[in-house]
Design a protein around this motif. Structure first.
Motif: not given
Length: 244
Positions: A200-215
């Motif tokens: 889902x595009x919205x779920x992907x955007x959340x995951x991208x944001x999470x990965x960026x913050x985590x890394x």
């Protein structure tokens, strides 16, 4: 540390600081204060040492990938794995080139396998273990229903093709030296691939944001061996388009 291990460490240092042309028996032996014969005693010659360097580089690559923690967001974990992949390559570009045969002497050390047929990309276990990290991350994304598909090896190969191609182009300077390609190229590419796999595009955007913050939070100071010391270490959320 044994003499054999010291030679490997010296080889990795010389490879990264001076390039593959620095790898010769005389120079390596001098690095540890030994005779040239030491290389032949422990490795049978330079070919054996090259293989030892390759194996150790893959071991450390695998350790960097294995350090990515599993969370409830399997897609964010997969994206973070990609950032860890890029970070290793950026910090150790000569090792990365050696590992994948981009530069001599690596081109003939570990003949590749057809992973679409055999499920493994290489003939040495240290190399295969790094692909296993990616395949397992893809399998988790499949198991949680975020993406669709019945062949985790082929899907992992798609992600590998994406990040490997990006890394080589970035190393060559085609995306500049400030890491902007992560935001403008890599993040949108990953987003499009995930949406194409059914996420889902919205779920992907959340995951991208999470990965960026985590890394980004755990990145720490730039690696001393990196050619891009000011790289931004995580993608910013890219625009998503299309609907499932």
């Amino acid at each position: 540390m044994s003499t054999k291990d010291r030679l490997v460490e010296a080889g990795l240092r010389l490879l990264e600081s001076e390039g593959p042309e620095s790898l010769n028996a005389r120079k390596l032996a001098a690095e540890i204060g030994a005779s040239t014969m030491t290389v032949y005693t422990h490795f049978g010659g330079m070919a054996g040492l090259y293989e030892a360097l390759l194996r150790q580089a893959f071991v450390r690559f695998g350790q960097a990938l294995a350090a990515v923690e599993h969370t409830d967001d399997a897609v964010a974990d997969l994206l973070t794995l990609g950032l860890a992949y890029r970070d290793f390559a950026s910090a150790s570009p000569q090792r990365y080139r050696l590992m994948f045969g981009v530069t001599a002497p690596g081109s003939s050390i570990a003949p590749p396998h057809d992973l679409t047929e055999e499920g493994s990309p290489g003939g040495i276990p240290e190399a295969s273990a790094t692909f296993d990290e990616l395949r397992e991350a893809v399998q988790r994304a499949l198991d949680t229903g975020r993406i669709d598909g019945d062949d985790p090896v082929a899907i992992a190969a798609q992600f590998w093709s994406m990040i490997h191609g990006f890394v080589l182009l970035e190393m060559s300077g085609y995306f500049g030296t400030e890491g902007g390609g992560v935001t403008t190229v890599l993040a949108p590419h990953a987003t499009n691939l995930l949406i194409g796999l059914g996420d889902d595009p919205a779920a992907v955007a959340r995951s991208v944001r999470s990965a960026r913050e985590r890394f980004g939070d755990g990145a720490g100071p730039p690696h001393p061996g990196s050619r891009t010391p000011d790289v931004r270490r995580g993608p910013r959320p890219g625009r998503t388009s299309g609907r499932r």
